[in-house]
Design an enzyme around this catalytic site. Structure first.
Site, PDB file in Angstrom:
ATOM      1  N   SER A 221       0.850  -1.190   0.000  1.00 26.56           N
ATOM      2  CA  SER A 221       0.000   0.000   0.000  1.00 26.56           C
ATOM      3  C   SER A 221       0.887   1.242   0.000  1.00 26.56           C
ATOM      4  CB  SER A 221      -0.937   0.003   1.212  1.00 26.56           C
ATOM      5  OG  SER A 221      -0.215  -0.149   2.415  1.00 26.56           O
ATOM      6  N   MET A 222       0.479   2.243  -0.780  1.00 22.21           N
ATOM      7  CA  MET A 222       1.294   3.448  -0.963  1.00 22.21           C
ATOM      8  C   MET A 222       0.507   4.717  -0.652  1.00 22.21           C
ATOM      9  SD  MET A 222       3.293   2.358  -4.496  1.00 22.21           S
ATOM     10  CE  MET A 222       1.782   2.381  -5.474  1.00 22.21           C
ATOM     11  N   GLY A 223      -0.443   4.626   0.284  1.00 17.18           N
ATOM     12  CA  GLY A 223      -1.230   5.793   0.651  1.00 17.18           C
ATOM     13  C   GLY A 223      -2.021   6.318  -0.536  1.00 17.18           C
ATOM     14  N   GLY A 226      -1.883   4.786  -4.221  1.00 15.06           N
ATOM     15  CA  GLY A 226      -2.473   3.518  -4.616  1.00 15.06           C
ATOM     16  C   GLY A 226      -1.788   2.325  -3.990  1.00 15.06           C
ATOM     17  N   GLY A 252      -4.857   0.875   6.117  1.00 13.96           N
ATOM     18  CA  GLY A 252      -4.191  -0.364   5.731  1.00 13.96           C
ATOM     19  C   GLY A 252      -4.913  -1.587   6.243  1.00 13.96           C
ATOM     20  N   ASP A 253      -5.477  -1.498   7.455  1.00 14.24           N
ATOM     21  CA  ASP A 253      -6.243  -2.615   8.014  1.00 14.24           C
ATOM     22  C   ASP A 253      -7.471  -2.903   7.153  1.00 14.24           C
ATOM     23  OD1 ASP A 253      -4.408  -2.375  10.081  1.00 14.24           O
ATOM     24  OD2 ASP A 253      -5.757  -1.144  11.295  1.00 14.24           O
TER      25      ASP A 253
END
Length: 309
Positions: A221-223, A226, A252-253
């Site tokens: 995950s890259m905030g 994307g 993220g969860d």
């Protein structure tokens, strides 16, 4: 069945303070509390998506009872182990004026090896082939650094697909046991490799290296940029969705929850990517660590774009 494991849960207290300032009196404008900890967040989101899970964790004291009652009220099946001491309360300070989120996290309970061994034995006795076990979050005081490695190996040997979401040594040792899926964010993956990964190509290369070492699937995950979805046979980049930000806590969860739900439902790669991105974005729009409604996720699904790499 999906089992989520939270060895260091918390009661999340989220406050809004416009123009939050150090060395000054700050006035809270809104406040909410939610049962927190990464695995509990995953279970909350799975429930909103329409799935079922059993939330496993260690709790203590009055705060622990509040968390257990709150999870029951949300309709989530639980199997908590209560120990001496008090479950931590984590303070999340959201500044809507400056668009900042500040976390103040307490250290949490101390857990003995006997407690951990008992919990693991109880979990592996329940696992059926094809079940999913989500191991996520920080380790409590008293837990060895290789705890996730031990749990990953034991759950995998019992027939489960293990989804790992951790950081630092906990992530490193968990990966040694070859989980089915790992979901580091870009910062966690950089720390794991020991050098900055500041481009999509470098993150993709690191993810592919993890797959080559035996992890079936890696999601990075890259905030707002994307996410990357990498397996032995395919790789995709999904663009981030621009949405109004309520809180980034649990984003993220939420993605892990969608990945677990999609796997349990047998969704294909495209469906999994779209659901994961939409679910994460929908939860960013919520305040605190509350889970977004399925209707909010469904509204975002048509906006998700991704392409093969």
């Amino acid at each position: 069945m999906i089992y989520t494991v939270t060895l260091n849960p918390a009661l999340d207290k989220t406050v809004e303070i416009p123009d939050f300032t150090l060395d000054a009196v700050n006035r809270i404008t809104t406040l909410r509390t939610d049962p927190g900890g990464k695995g509990l967040n995953v279970s909350k989101v799975i429930a909103k998506l329409g799935g079922a899970s059993t939330a496993i964790g260690v709790l203590g004291g009055t705060t622990g009872r509040r968390i257990a009652d709150a999870m029951d009220a949300l309709g989530v099946q639980t199997d908590f182990t209560f120990v001496e001491g008090e479950t931590r309360t984590n303070l999340k300070v959201v500044d809507p004026a400056r668009h900042t989120n500040t976390d103040l996290n307490e250290p949490g309970l101390t857990v003995t090896q006997d407690v951990l061994d008992g919990m693991l034995a109880a979990l592996t006795a329940k696992i059926q082939p094809g079940d999913i076990v989500v191991l996520s979050g920080s380790l409590p005081k008293g837990a060895p650094v290789d705890t996730y490695g031990v749990w990953t190996a034991a759950c995998r040997d019992a027939g489960a697909r293990v989804f790992l979401d951790a950081d630092g040594e906990a992530l490193y040792h968990g990966l040694e046991a070859k989980p089915y899926l790992a979901k580091p964010n870009n910062h966690e993956l950089s720390r794991l490799t020991g050098h900055p990964l500041d481009t999509v190509d470098s993150l993709l290369a690191a993810a592919r290296d993890m797959v080559a070492q035996g992890v079936e699937r890696v999601v990075v995950s890259m905030g707002g940029d994307g996410a990357l979805f990498v397996s032995k046979t395919a790789a995709y980049r999904a663009e981030g969705l621009k949405v109004p930000v309520g809180s980034t806590v649990g984003a993220g969860d939420s993605m892990v929850a969608a990945l677990a739900f999609a796997a349990a439902q047998g969704m294909d790669d495209g469906e999994t990517v779209a659901l994961s991105v939409a679910t994460s974005a929908a939860n960013v729009m919520c305040s605190g660590s509350q889970a977004a409604e399925r209707s909010a996720v469904d509204e975002l699904l048509p906006r998700v774009t991704y392409h093969a790499l």
